[in-house]
Enzyme design. Structure first.
Site, PDB file in Angstrom:
ATOM      1  N   SER A 476       0.815  -1.209   0.000  1.00  0.00           N
ATOM      2  CA  SER A 476       0.000   0.000   0.000  1.00  0.00           C
ATOM      3  C   SER A 476       0.853   1.265   0.000  1.00  0.00           C
ATOM      4  O   SER A 476       1.505   1.574  -0.987  1.00  0.00           O
ATOM      5  CB  SER A 476      -0.954  -0.041   1.198  1.00  0.00           C
ATOM      6  N   ASP A 487       9.774   5.711 -10.282  1.00  0.00           N
ATOM      7  CA  ASP A 487       9.309   6.455 -11.451  1.00  0.00           C
ATOM      8  C   ASP A 487      10.121   7.730 -11.667  1.00  0.00           C
ATOM      9  O   ASP A 487      10.404   8.124 -12.802  1.00  0.00           O
ATOM     10  CB  ASP A 487       7.833   6.821 -11.287  1.00  0.00           C
ATOM     11  N   LYS A 501      -0.831  -4.299  -3.205  1.00  0.00           N
ATOM     12  CA  LYS A 501      -2.102  -3.673  -2.792  1.00  0.00           C
ATOM     13  C   LYS A 501      -2.147  -2.261  -3.361  1.00  0.00           C
ATOM     14  O   LYS A 501      -1.460  -1.367  -2.884  1.00  0.00           O
ATOM     15  CB  LYS A 501      -2.229  -3.636  -1.268  1.00  0.00           C
TER      16      LYS A 501
END
Length: 729
Positions: A476, A487, A501
């Site tokens: 999460s 990224d 998740k």
């Protein structure tokens, strides 16, 4: 179905204890056949939430197929190991299967209570049978018998005789473990009898509120794996875990037989400051105020004792305490404490510094700062009240980064292993400590609307070399941070692929609709959105894949989002513009070569790999032998292996394993051990060598040295040399 949920598994009787979050009242001996008015209203409220797309990300209609699904999940919650109910019981329950949906919708919950009542009866019968078995049977441990403990896919026992045979094998395993630990038959018999009496007592104390919460969680689990119902008490515990604070005496408690004992004192809490308590002390009475009447709490459920002890800061509580060294029937000592707000520092961010020697002997050692973050916590109420000292993962990490800067640390490893997540806001703000302004996560709601959450504050707390350490237990919010760092090309991601998740939950207070002041209906942790990384990829199901991979401890078929049969699939949306500080792909082959060469010579890492392989092999067997000679030989091999490794540590000058002399199976459950010794052992375990963390620091040091020594490679990997992530120290 895979991976039973936390709240439902509170009913797993084989755990021999009932988790705090599920327990309710001490006086609830019976299971009513119909719900009270509050339960009926709560059921209707929860149904309204989960079937309405204005609230739920993936609402589901309570049709016959879903009714059957809820029925199966409730059965699994009651008896996941299929050691109590028989095929005949389940066949009798089948008449409820088509009625479950209507029962939830209309608040007529007789099926849930009736099934729960049968479960309790069966547990009582099993305990009675096991105690009879312990009195009469003499167990032998020869031959090729084995205990097959994994019964997830096994059929229900045909009758009582088949259950008797299953339980005899389990009791034989329990007996053999204690025998191998050096205990005599009379002591073994007494220990196991007490163990199963406690099992019977714990389950007998479950009441209608427990049945109701478990049943509603069978419903929420049918919606998605991360939607949960919390009764009022469980809601309070959830908020406490998120805020890292409580109002009380500052002590961790556990149940041992009929009494609640102090397991650990929380530093800075009233109990610790008083100097009058030690781990193992037993609380036998509780009174309110300085002079209120004392209630005898022996035999109570632990959550009821906790409820009496907790209270608003500034109020007083009396405790009658029998020291752990005294007989339980000794005269208790009465202690009066003033409750306070206690910070749960043990679960907060922590730091350490690792020195990575220069491998060639010609350069300079690298000092790598480590931040271990177990959760993304935030005291929501404290933040709303503008409390200047509210608990916040981001604030704690920022403070540590400031300390690292003063210590001239060369690089930072953010350790998110086994961090299951927490506050989405904290994940966004914490990522902002390492990047300048920009998007961190995209959030797509049920209607398809996508919003972007990002860092809007210019500047960073750390602009130098960074690595994020993850494993399968990172989920999460941890995946948001690791994925965003990846990224942006802001740092290296090291470890195992994460949990997967990729959904967002909000806590919805059910009491806000009736509008009453009393907390009666609890709350629902409801999936309201799905998150996507700045690059557009979801972490859902697939997780975050590291740049440098460590051996897999558990794979996707065993643990993670992909084990849930109704998890959302992976998908992606359009990327949003974000700065790309670096591209580590050109660097990874060299890092892999250095990593592989180093771990080939690192005894701690090699031992860890051996242990993982052994664990996976043992787990895949799904049984243990009941042959004493075979089990004793296994035990002796393990003891010899620990001694040999400890000797090699001494010879090589490595840190010693504090548990090397205390690693054998003692055959006891957690609540059967000496509390003080068990707590000390847990503390010692925290000091064990951590080869994965050491190797992560070494990989980061490798990256620094490679980039420092090769300007062309550095320009290729980190072109934004004036931006955060320049790694220029």
């Amino acid at each position: 179905m895979k991976a039973p949920r936390l709240i439902s598994t509170a009913l797993i009787a084989l755990a021999l204890s009932v988790p705090l979050g599920l327990m309710a009242r001490a006086d609830g001996d019976g299971i009513p056949t119909s719900p009270d008015a509050d339960q009926a209203r709560t059921s209707k409220l929860v149904h309204g939430l989960l079937s309405d797309s204005r609230y739920a990300y993936r609402p589901r209609k309570l049709d016959p197929a879903m009714s059957a699904d809820i029925f199966d999940r409730y059965l699994e919650a009651l008896d996941p190991t299929k050691m109590f109910l028989t095929a005949a019981d389940v066949a009798r329950f089948e008449r409820y299967r088509p009625r479950i949906g209507a029962a939830i919708r209309e608040g007529e919950l007789e099926p849930a209570h009736a099934m729960f009542a049968v479960y309790k009866e069966r547990v009582a019968e099993r305990v009675e049978h096991v105690r009879w078995l312990l009195e009469r049977d003499i167990f032998d441990f020869e031959g090729e018998d084995r205990w097959e403990y994994d019964r997830e896919d096994a059929p229900w026992a045909a009758d009582q005789a088949e259950l008797d045979a299953l339980w005899r094998q389990q009791v034989r395993n329990d007996w053999l473990r204690l025998k191998l630990a050096g205990r005599e038959p009379d002591e073994i018999r007494e220990t196991l009898d007490r163990r199963y009496v406690n099992l019977g007592t714990n389950v007998a104390q479950l009441d209608g509120e427990d049945a109701f919460q478990s049943f509603l969680n069978a419903y929420t689990a049918a919606i998605d794996p991360h939607t949960d119902y919390f009764n009022p008490r469980s809601t309070e515990l959830f908020n406490q875990s998120m805020s890292l604070s409580l109002e009380g005496i500052g002590a961790q408690l556990q149940k041992q037989d009929d009494v609640v004992v102090i397991r650990e004192l929380i530093a800075g809490g009233p109990a610790a400051i008083s100097g009058k308590f030690k781990p193992g002390d037993r609380i036998v009475g509780v009174g309110q105020g300085r002079n209120g009447p004392i209630e005898d709490v022996v035999g109570w459920r632990i959550d009821d004792v906790v409820e009496k002890i907790k209270g608003p800061k500034g109020t007083q509580v009396q405790l009658d305490v029998v020291p752990g060294s005294a007989n339980l029937d000794s005269e208790p000592v009465r202690i009066v404490l003033t409750r306070a707000r206690v910070r749960l520092e043990e679960q907060a961010a922590k730091s350490e510094v690792i020195t990575v020697p220069d491998g060639g002997g010609e350069g300079v050692d690298k000092r790598v700062g480590v931040i271990k973050l177990p959760a993304f916590y935030q005291d929501f109420q404290g933040r709303r009240n503008r409390d200047g000292d509210y608990a916040s993962a981001t604030r704690d990490v920022a403070r540590i980064l400031g300390e690292f800067a003063e210590q001239d640390i060369d690089g930072v490893v953010l350790d998110l292993r086994n961090n299951g997540g927490g506050s989405l806001n904290e994940a966004v703000e914490l990522t902002g400590l390492f990047i300048d302004t920009g998007p961190v996560v995209q959030v797509r709601e049920s209607g398809g609307r996508v919003s972007v959450e990002g860092d809007r504050t210019s500047g960073v707390a750390w602009d130098g070399p960074l690595a994020v350490l993850i494993n399968r237990g990172s989920a999460s919010a941890s995946e948001i941070v690791a994925g965003a760092i990846q990224d942006y090309g802001r740092g290296l991601v090291i470890g195992e692929t994460t949990f997967g998740k990729g959904t967002v939950q909000n806590l919805v207070d059910l009491d806000r609709w009736p509008g009453g002041e009393e907390k009666r209906f609890g709350s629902v942790k409801l999936t309201v959105a799905q998150f996507f990384l700045p690059g557009g990829s979801s972490t859902q199901n697939r997780g975050v894949v590291p740049d440098i991979r460590f051996p897999v401890t558990v794979d996707a078929s065993e643990f993670g989002e992909s084990t849930h049969d109704n998890a959302l699939p992976w998908t992606r949306i359009a990327a949003v513009p974000h700065t790309r500080y670096g591209d580590f792909k050109p660097l990874l082959p060299q890092l892999d070569v250095l990593h592989e060469a180093r771990i080939a010579e690192d005894p701690e890492f090699k031992w860890w790999v051996e242990d993982v392989e052994q664990f996976r092999a043992e787990r895949d067997k799904k049984y243990v032998s009941l042959n004493e000679a075979e089990r004793r030989a296994e035990r002796e091999r393990e003891d010899a292996k620990r001694r040999e490794r400890q000797a090699q540590r001494r010879e090589l000058g490595l840190p010693l394993d504090p548990l090397a002399e205390d690693g054998s199976d003692d055959g006891l459950q957690a609540n059967e051990r000496d509390v003080a010794l068990d707590t000390a052992r847990e503390k010692a375990a925290e000091e064990r060598p951590d080869p994965l963390l050491q190797e992560s620091a070494a990989i980061l040091a490798d990256a620094m040295r490679l980039l420092e020594g090769n300007r062309q490679l550095s320009a290729q990997v980190l072109p934004e040399s004036t931006q955060p992530g320049s790694w220029a120290r």
